[in-house]
Design an enzyme around this catalytic site. Sequence first.
Site, PDB file in Angstrom:
ATOM      1  N   GLU A 107      11.740   2.090   0.065  1.00  0.00           N
ATOM      2  CA  GLU A 107      11.852   0.533  -0.194  1.00  0.00           C
ATOM      3  C   GLU A 107      11.457   0.249  -1.821  1.00  0.00           C
ATOM      4  O   GLU A 107      10.935   1.050  -2.318  1.00  0.00           O
ATOM      5  CB  GLU A 107      10.637  -0.242   0.646  1.00  0.00           C
ATOM      6  CG  GLU A 107      10.702   0.154   1.977  1.00  0.00           C
ATOM      7  CD  GLU A 107       9.585  -0.536   2.860  1.00  0.00           C
ATOM      8  OE1 GLU A 107       9.383  -0.117   3.934  1.00  0.00           O
ATOM      9  OE2 GLU A 107       8.677  -1.315   2.260  1.00  0.00           O
ATOM     10  N   CYS A 127       4.702   9.087   1.928  1.00  0.00           N
ATOM     11  CA  CYS A 127       3.889   9.331   1.339  1.00  0.00           C
ATOM     12  C   CYS A 127       3.042  10.435   2.001  1.00  0.00           C
ATOM     13  O   CYS A 127       2.531  10.284   2.944  1.00  0.00           O
ATOM     14  CB  CYS A 127       2.873   7.929   0.776  1.00  0.00           C
ATOM     15  SG  CYS A 127       1.576   8.399  -0.427  1.00  0.00           S
ATOM     16  N   CYS A 131      -3.064   6.821   3.096  1.00  0.00           N
ATOM     17  CA  CYS A 131      -4.060   5.921   3.194  1.00  0.00           C
ATOM     18  C   CYS A 131      -4.031   5.190   4.591  1.00  0.00           C
ATOM     19  O   CYS A 131      -3.118   4.828   4.952  1.00  0.00           O
ATOM     20  CB  CYS A 131      -4.014   5.028   2.074  1.00  0.00           C
ATOM     21  SG  CYS A 131      -3.989   5.754   0.493  1.00  0.00           S
ATOM     22  N   CYS A 134      -2.108   1.935   4.832  1.00  0.00           N
ATOM     23  CA  CYS A 134      -0.864   1.579   4.216  1.00  0.00           C
ATOM     24  C   CYS A 134       0.111   2.146   5.286  1.00  0.00           C
ATOM     25  O   CYS A 134      -0.171   3.292   5.796  1.00  0.00           O
ATOM     26  CB  CYS A 134      -0.915   2.224   2.951  1.00  0.00           C
ATOM     27  SG  CYS A 134       0.814   2.472   2.308  1.00  0.00           S
ATOM     28  N   GLY A 175       4.778   6.480  -2.244  1.00  0.00           N
ATOM     29  CA  GLY A 175       4.727   7.791  -2.716  1.00  0.00           C
ATOM     30  C   GLY A 175       3.511   7.768  -3.580  1.00  0.00           C
ATOM     31  O   GLY A 175       3.128   6.739  -4.084  1.00  0.00           O
ATOM     32  N   SER A 207       0.922   4.003 -11.013  1.00  0.00           N
ATOM     33  CA  SER A 207      -0.216   3.510 -10.332  1.00  0.00           C
ATOM     34  C   SER A 207      -0.652   4.680  -9.200  1.00  0.00           C
ATOM     35  O   SER A 207       0.083   5.205  -8.639  1.00  0.00           O
ATOM     36  CB  SER A 207       0.047   2.343  -9.242  1.00  0.00           C
ATOM     37  OG  SER A 207      -0.873   2.091  -8.411  1.00  0.00           O
ATOM     38  N   SER A 230      -5.451   3.410  -8.306  1.00  0.00           N
ATOM     39  CA  SER A 230      -5.929   2.635  -6.995  1.00  0.00           C
ATOM     40  C   SER A 230      -7.122   3.170  -6.334  1.00  0.00           C
ATOM     41  O   SER A 230      -7.227   4.113  -5.837  1.00  0.00           O
ATOM     42  CB  SER A 230      -4.754   3.054  -5.956  1.00  0.00           C
ATOM     43  OG  SER A 230      -3.508   2.755  -6.688  1.00  0.00           O
ATOM     44  N   HIS A 232      -9.682   1.240  -4.848  1.00  0.00           N
ATOM     45  CA  HIS A 232      -9.921   0.790  -3.377  1.00  0.00           C
ATOM     46  C   HIS A 232     -11.229   0.893  -2.666  1.00  0.00           C
ATOM     47  O   HIS A 232     -11.397   0.238  -1.566  1.00  0.00           O
ATOM     48  CB  HIS A 232      -8.922   1.233  -2.359  1.00  0.00           C
ATOM     49  CG  HIS A 232      -7.556   1.059  -2.686  1.00  0.00           C
ATOM     50  ND1 HIS A 232      -7.109   0.053  -3.714  1.00  0.00           N
ATOM     51  CD2 HIS A 232      -6.143   1.833  -2.749  1.00  0.00           C
ATOM     52  CE1 HIS A 232      -5.713   0.090  -3.641  1.00  0.00           C
ATOM     53  NE2 HIS A 232      -5.299   1.227  -3.357  1.00  0.00           N
ATOM     54  N   ASN A 306      -2.440  -7.085   2.925  1.00  0.00           N
ATOM     55  CA  ASN A 306      -1.387  -7.680   3.949  1.00  0.00           C
ATOM     56  C   ASN A 306      -1.498  -6.964   5.320  1.00  0.00           C
ATOM     57  O   ASN A 306      -1.158  -5.936   5.129  1.00  0.00           O
ATOM     58  CB  ASN A 306       0.053  -7.634   3.422  1.00  0.00           C
ATOM     59  CG  ASN A 306       0.619  -8.742   2.473  1.00  0.00           C
ATOM     60  OD1 ASN A 306      -0.234  -9.843   2.782  1.00  0.00           O
ATOM     61  ND2 ASN A 306       1.184  -8.497   1.543  1.00  0.00           N
ATOM     62  N   CYS A 350       3.944  -2.180   0.982  1.00  0.00           N
ATOM     63  CA  CYS A 350       4.587  -1.147   1.071  1.00  0.00           C
ATOM     64  C   CYS A 350       4.637  -0.298   2.430  1.00  0.00           C
ATOM     65  O   CYS A 350       3.925   0.108   3.074  1.00  0.00           O
ATOM     66  CB  CYS A 350       3.736  -0.396  -0.028  1.00  0.00           C
ATOM     67  SG  CYS A 350       4.315   1.165  -0.139  1.00  0.00           S
TER      68      CYS A 350
HETATM   69  S1  SF4 Z   1      -1.341   3.085  -0.760  1.00  0.00           S
HETATM   70 FE1  SF4 Z   1      -0.045   4.311  -2.079  1.00  0.00          FE
HETATM   71  S2  SF4 Z   1      -0.844   6.458  -1.774  1.00  0.00           S
HETATM   72 FE2  SF4 Z   1      -1.928   5.420  -0.132  1.00  0.00          FE
HETATM   73  S3  SF4 Z   1      -0.477   5.942   1.493  1.00  0.00           S
HETATM   74 FE3  SF4 Z   1       0.372   4.155   0.749  1.00  0.00          FE
HETATM   75  S4  SF4 Z   1       1.885   4.745  -0.917  1.00  0.00           S
HETATM   76 FE4  SF4 Z   1       0.600   6.345  -0.324  1.00  0.00          FE
END
Ligand code: SF4
Length: 362
Positions: A107, A127, A131, A134, A175, A207, A230, A232, A306, A350
Amino acid sequence: MTQDARTAFLELDLPGLEAWCGARGMPRFAARQLAEWVYAKGTIDLGTMTNLSKAHRDLLAHEMRFLQGDELRDLEATDGTRKLLLGWPAPGVTLPVLGVATGRETECVMIPSEERRTACVSSQMGCPVGCRFCASGLEGVEGNLTAGRIVEQVWRLARKPGVGRVTNVVFMGMGEPLANASAVMDAIRTLNAPWGLGISARKITISTVGLPTAIRKLCDFELPVTLALSLHAPNDELRRRIIPWAEYSTVPELLDACQEWFRKTGREITLEYILLGGFNDRREHAEELSRVARTIRANVNLIRYNEVDGLPFARPGDDDVLVFQRVLREAGVNTHIRASRRGRDIKAACGQLRHEALRAGG
Ligand code: SF4
C-alpha cells in the site's frame, strides 16, 4: 505468466541509464531526455517523447518497461487522502494475476495538506516485525521491494489528479525500511536526484522500529535524510508486549544509536508514539517518555491509533491524548499530535487493504 526480459526503467540511476542507452547505440543525452520525460514531466507514453527518434522509441517499446506493478485498488477519502493497493509480480513474471491476492501487494498513500504533498510508501511486501497493533505484520513478510518499486509508488501517487509535485516522502508504509536498507537508499537517491524526482533529502523520512546497527550505518549515508524512531512505549517491558523485535534491542541501546546519529549528522530525531487506549497513554507513560525524549533531544509525534478489525487495541480518548501531550510539553519536549483521522473512511491504517484482500482470498 510469461518471462519479462525487458529492463525496468525505475531500477536504473542516470549513469545506469546512460550505459543502457550507450549499449544500444543511443546517444548519451537520450538518457537525460528519458529521465526528464518520466520524472519531471511524469509521462511514460513513448508517443509523446518527440525529441527521441522513432527508431529509438521503437527500441524502448521492446526493451524497456517503465512500471512494474499493477494498481489493484485506488481509493480516495473524503479528506483528499488517497490510497493505492499495488500488486508486484513474482521474479521472472510480467504482472500479477488480476483479482488474486498473493501477499505480493503493498500500500502507499498520498496525504495532501495546504503546504505539503506527502507520499507514504512501503519498503517490503508485508512486514517481518509483526507489531501487535498493526495490520501490515499480520501475514508476515513476502519479500523486499526493489528500489524501482519504491520509486514507482511515489511516481504513481504524483500522477493522481490534483497532486502534482510530491514534496515529502515518509517510509511509514508496510515494512521495516532498515531491514531493506540498500534498496531504500537507492530509491532515496532517485527520489532526491535533480534528474529524478528532485525531492529534498531532508523531506524524506525513514521511520524505523529501531535496529541500532542499521541506524549507525545510516549515519554515513551521503544524503541528509530525516530519521524517525517508532518507539511506541517508553520502557522495554511495555515495548516488548507490542513490538516483537524489541526483544533484540533495549531502549537504552536504541538511545545510544540515536545519540550517535545526532552527534554525527547534527539532525534531530523524531520519536513516533502510537497512543493505544488504556495501554500506553497514561500520565506515567508520558512522564517516562519525556525523560527518554530529553536524553536524545528528540521531538515527539503522537499518533492516535486507528482501530484494525480483529486486533485488540482501542483508539485513545481525546482528553487522554491532550493530557499526554501537555505532560510532554511541560517537560520541554516539542510534541505534535498527528492527524491520524485522515483517510479513515478508506482504511488508512497501514496494511489494512492488503490484509482484507488476503483474508478475502483476492
Ligand atoms: S508498525 Fe511498522 S514495523 Fe510494526 S508491523 Fe507495522 S509496518 Fe511493521
